[in-house]
Scaffold this active site. Structure first.
Site, PDB file in Angstrom:
ATOM      1  N   CYS A  26      13.666  10.729   6.373  1.00 44.36           N
ATOM      2  CA  CYS A  26      13.642  10.227   7.745  1.00 44.36           C
ATOM      3  C   CYS A  26      15.000  10.380   8.422  1.00 44.36           C
ATOM      4  CB  CYS A  26      13.212   8.773   7.758  1.00 44.36           C
ATOM      5  SG  CYS A  26      14.130   7.778   6.573  1.00 44.36           S
ATOM      6  N   LYS A  33       0.841  -1.193   0.000  1.00 40.90           N
ATOM      7  CA  LYS A  33       0.000   0.000   0.000  1.00 40.90           C
ATOM      8  C   LYS A  33       0.883   1.253   0.000  1.00 40.90           C
ATOM      9  CE  LYS A  33      -1.950   2.747   2.894  1.00 40.90           C
ATOM     10  NZ  LYS A  33      -1.921   4.012   2.122  1.00 40.90           N
ATOM     11  N   GLU A  87      10.347  15.801  14.920  1.00 42.51           N
ATOM     12  CA  GLU A  87      10.677  15.632  13.509  1.00 42.51           C
ATOM     13  C   GLU A  87       9.866  16.639  12.696  1.00 42.51           C
ATOM     14  OE1 GLU A  87       9.295  12.076  11.469  1.00 42.51           O
ATOM     15  OE2 GLU A  87      11.257  11.884  10.506  1.00 42.51           O
ATOM     16  N   GLU A 126      10.152   0.844  10.146  1.00 43.26           N
ATOM     17  CA  GLU A 126      11.132   1.881   9.778  1.00 43.26           C
ATOM     18  C   GLU A 126      10.441   3.218  10.016  1.00 43.26           C
ATOM     19  OE1 GLU A 126      14.196   1.420   8.600  1.00 43.26           O
ATOM     20  OE2 GLU A 126      14.164  -0.732   8.226  1.00 43.26           O
TER      21      GLU A 126
HETATM   22  P1  NAD Z   1       2.438   8.081   7.975  1.00 39.22           P
HETATM   23  O1  NAD Z   1       2.790   7.226   9.124  1.00 39.22           O
HETATM   24  O2  NAD Z   1       1.404   9.121   8.148  1.00 39.22           O
HETATM   25  O3  NAD Z   1       1.925   7.186   6.751  1.00 39.22           O
HETATM   26  C1  NAD Z   1       2.724   6.153   6.221  1.00 39.22           C
HETATM   27  C2  NAD Z   1       1.824   5.137   5.551  1.00 39.22           C
HETATM   28  O4  NAD Z   1       0.989   4.528   6.547  1.00 39.22           O
HETATM   29  C3  NAD Z   1       0.873   5.714   4.513  1.00 39.22           C
HETATM   30  O5  NAD Z   1       0.779   4.794   3.450  1.00 39.22           O
HETATM   31  C4  NAD Z   1      -0.453   5.801   5.273  1.00 39.22           C
HETATM   32  O6  NAD Z   1      -1.589   5.731   4.433  1.00 39.22           O
HETATM   33  C5  NAD Z   1      -0.380   4.584   6.165  1.00 39.22           C
HETATM   34  N1  NAD Z   1      -1.166   4.644   7.398  1.00 39.22           N
HETATM   35  C6  NAD Z   1      -1.606   5.741   8.058  1.00 39.22           C
HETATM   36  N2  NAD Z   1      -2.281   5.363   9.171  1.00 39.22           N
HETATM   37  C7  NAD Z   1      -2.259   4.010   9.217  1.00 39.22           C
HETATM   38  C8  NAD Z   1      -2.747   3.027  10.138  1.00 39.22           C
HETATM   39  N3  NAD Z   1      -3.404   3.372  11.243  1.00 39.22           N
HETATM   40  N4  NAD Z   1      -2.519   1.733   9.885  1.00 39.22           N
HETATM   41  C9  NAD Z   1      -1.821   1.358   8.784  1.00 39.22           C
HETATM   42  N5  NAD Z   1      -1.338   2.236   7.863  1.00 39.22           N
HETATM   43  C10 NAD Z   1      -1.538   3.546   8.088  1.00 39.22           C
HETATM   44  O7  NAD Z   1       3.820   8.697   7.460  1.00 39.22           O
HETATM   45  P2  NAD Z   1       4.069   9.677   6.246  1.00 39.22           P
HETATM   46  O8  NAD Z   1       3.625  11.040   6.634  1.00 39.22           O
HETATM   47  O9  NAD Z   1       3.538   9.094   4.964  1.00 39.22           O
HETATM   48  O10 NAD Z   1       5.667   9.604   6.107  1.00 39.22           O
HETATM   49  C11 NAD Z   1       6.515  10.373   6.859  1.00 39.22           C
HETATM   50  C12 NAD Z   1       7.109   9.557   7.992  1.00 39.22           C
HETATM   51  O11 NAD Z   1       7.762   8.399   7.478  1.00 39.22           O
HETATM   52  C13 NAD Z   1       8.181  10.339   8.709  1.00 39.22           C
HETATM   53  O12 NAD Z   1       8.014  10.188  10.103  1.00 39.22           O
HETATM   54  C14 NAD Z   1       9.473   9.676   8.238  1.00 39.22           C
HETATM   55  O13 NAD Z   1      10.540   9.826   9.136  1.00 39.22           O
HETATM   56  C15 NAD Z   1       9.050   8.263   8.079  1.00 39.22           C
HETATM   57  N6  NAD Z   1       9.973   7.533   7.174  1.00 39.22           N
HETATM   58  C16 NAD Z   1      10.828   6.602   7.712  1.00 39.22           C
HETATM   59  C17 NAD Z   1      11.741   5.937   6.889  1.00 39.22           C
HETATM   60  C18 NAD Z   1      12.703   4.926   7.451  1.00 39.22           C
HETATM   61  O14 NAD Z   1      13.289   4.168   6.679  1.00 39.22           O
HETATM   62  N7  NAD Z   1      12.904   4.876   8.759  1.00 39.22           N
HETATM   63  C19 NAD Z   1      11.757   6.195   5.519  1.00 39.22           C
HETATM   64  C20 NAD Z   1      10.887   7.137   5.010  1.00 39.22           C
HETATM   65  C21 NAD Z   1       9.984   7.802   5.849  1.00 39.22           C
END
Ligand code: NAD
Length: 510
Positions: free
Chosen positions: A317, A209, A414, A283
């Site tokens: 991230c 997804k 962050e 992650e």
């Molecule tokens: P997010 O957590 O809002 O969303 C990530 C994904 O999760 C999206 O596809 C979203 O639709 C889905 N999602 C949202 N709520 C959910 C739930 N309750 N259950 C299951 N899925 C759900 O994050 P974002 O705003 O898309 O991305 C930014 C974040 O991602 C930042 O905190 C960044 O640091 C982190 N990130 C981490 C890495 C890593 O490798 N550690 C890499 C890239 C981004």
């Protein structure tokens, strides 16, 4: 051209129209969307069982070009019934896929990697339009690295027994099963590759997804899977929001969940799988410290710091968002940084000269603005170079705060945007203590001329990745992942493959 498709055409974007005052800076009317490389469909369906299928939900939602604020296309919304169909398709495909020899699975992965490179321009342009990041980054980083992940994992597919020799005699590492994978919006294609490639190499099948605000390159990747004749159902891609992700995580047909995203959602997912026989890797977010010692090559360190925080608009991230500079060189270093920041070109992401593109969404822009205001309110000193920001779409100037303390919100939370906070240290001990004073533990950077100091600092850093005299360098062979609230599990290299196999009969738990 099919009726449901439109070709995005136009000239290379140029600032046009009268200059307008915006947010205290001069700005220009929107640039036209500009590519004849990508064919956009009006609507994108779900990819289930090897074909694009209309969603049971009968709902679609728009995906927006952050550089213009205009909708690019509509994308299918997957509800619980659609999630179920995708998981069933992955389950059906599992016995055939896991039975293939590693050598045969490798052939599919190689094919996917080669086709991705053949279609690199198309992927780069589409990613830039859907995400807002500069074309020079999608062209030189995202797409080649995504292909590298498929090449790299193709190499592991027939070597799993060599890689994991701990299984009991006569037994082989086995696939985990059906994997639900959820990814964020900041590196949409690259995160898809990080997730899908090791899963397939290990003999697993996948329901992926993508994030709701950047789904288009994951859907284009489905065309690559079709071209590569990947067996139907081995990878399924469902689009939707957090509720779709939640339905996927809660589906009883999953054997593993792999999540990349915010720490907040990661915690919810951890709670949702607790007590179930489901493997989990997370992650999550980061707040990396970037340490500059007085003996560092300062001009090179300036370039590293700029790359560390302004690459991909700071939507990274592992971004080096907390700069710690040794007190004796603080003023010199900050002046150099200010001069360098004034040369960052912000604007049309499709222009190959652009350094910083659009902020990914209105919601992300609002978060950045809120935290920058908090920095000002809490007494840190703001610096932004004079720069022209386009009038439409979502934009933010490169930003630096000096005089930041450990307790400021901009130093603890962050921001996920182009905002650097700068503070000082006197001794290596103090540098390490301040660097580790965070709930996150994803990455860190060290700039010094002394090899012994690099080793001394690096081994004290509670961070999954520590870059030395460089920053934000990635390689498929190098494991990536966090400590503390940055998650657990690794992606890339041998350690990354470990999350996608089980070890029957091994002394240690599989
Ligand atoms: P997010 O957590 O809002 O969303 C990530 C994904 O999760 C999206 O596809 C979203 O639709 C889905 N999602 C949202 N709520 C959910 C739930 N309750 N259950 C299951 N899925 C759900 O994050 P974002 O705003 O898309 O991305 C930014 C974040 O991602 C930042 O905190 C960044 O640091 C982190 N990130 C981490 C890495 C890593 O490798 N550690 C890499 C890239 C981004």
């Amino acid at each position: 051209m099919a009726k449901t498709e439109k070709k995005a055409r136009g000239k290379r974007a140029q600032p046009k129209g009268p200059a307008l005052q915006f947010g205290g800076k001069w700005a220009y009317a929107p640039a036209p969307e500009s590519t004849d490389v990508v064919t956009l469909r009006e609507r994108y369906d779900l990819f289930v069982g090897g074909s694009f299928v209309r969603p049971k939900s009968r709902r679609w939602f728009p995906t927006v070009n952050p550089a213009t604020g205009h909708s690019l296309a509509e994308v299918a919304y997957a509800n619980a019934a659609d999630v179920d169909l995708a998981v069933q398709a992955a389950k059906k495909a599992l016995p055939g896929w896991r039975k293939l020899s590693g050598d045969d699975r490798a052939r599919y992965l190689f094919r996917i990697a080669r086709i991705l490179l053949e279609r690199a321009r198309e992927f780069a342009v589409l990613e830039t339009m859907d995400n807002g990041k500069p074309i020079k980054e999608t062209r030189d980083v995202d797409v080649p690295l995504a292909a590298q992940h498929f090449f790299h994992h193709a190499g592991w597919a027939d070597k799993l027994e060599l890689l994991f020799p701990g299984a009991a005699a006569g037994q082989k590492p086995e696939p985990v099963g059906v994997v639900g994978q959820i990814i964020p919006w900041n590196f949409p294609l690259l995160m898809a590759a990080w997730k899908v490639a090791p899963a397939l190499a290990g003999g697993n099948t996948v329901v992926l997804k993508p994030a709701e605000t950047s789904p288009l390159t994951a859907l284009l990747l489905c065309e690559v899977f079709q071209q590569a004749e990947l067996p139907p159902g081995v990878v399924n891609v469902i689009t939707g929001d957090g509720a779709t992700g939640k339905a996927l995580v809660e589906h009883p047909g999953l054997d593993k969940v792999a999540f990349t995203g915010s720490t907040e959602v990661g915690k919810q997912i951890q709670a949702a799988v607790a007590g179930r026989k489901v493997d989990l890797t997370l992650e999550l977010g980061g707040k990396a410290a970037h340490l500059v010692f007085e003996d560092a090559a300062l001009d090179q360190a300036v370039e590293g710091v700029v790359r560390g925080i302004f690459f991909n608009q700071g939507h990274v991230c592992c971004a080096g968002s907390r700069l710690l500079v040794q007190e004796s060189v603080h003023d010199t270093f900050v002046q150099k940084l200010q001069r360098r920041m004034a040369r960052i070109r912000v604007g049309d992401p499709l222009d190959k000269n652009t350094d910083m593109g659009a902020i990914h969404s209105q919601a992300q822009l609002a978060r950045i603005q809120e935290l920058v205001q908090a920095g000002v309110d809490e007494g840190a000193e703001l610096f932004q170079p004079a720069c022209s920001l386009p009038r439409h779409g979502y934009w933010f100037a490169p930003t630096m705060f000096t005089g930041v303390t450990q307790s400021h919100r901009i130093s603890r939370e962050e921001i996920f945007g182009p905002v650097l906070s700068v503070s000082t240290f006197r001794t290596p001990d103090e540098a390490v203590q301040k660097a580790n004073d965070t709930s996150y533990g994803l990455s860190a950077g060290i700039w010094t001329d002394k090899g012994a100091r690099i080793l001394w600092v690096a081994e004290r850093m509670r961070a999954g990745v520590v870059w030395n005299n460089t920053f934000n360098r990635f390689d498929a062979a190098s494991p990536f992942g966090g400590f503390k609230e940055s998650g657990f599990g690794r992606e890339g290299g041998r350690q990354g493959m470990r999350a996608y196999v089980r070890m029957p009969g091994a002394l240690l738990p599989g």
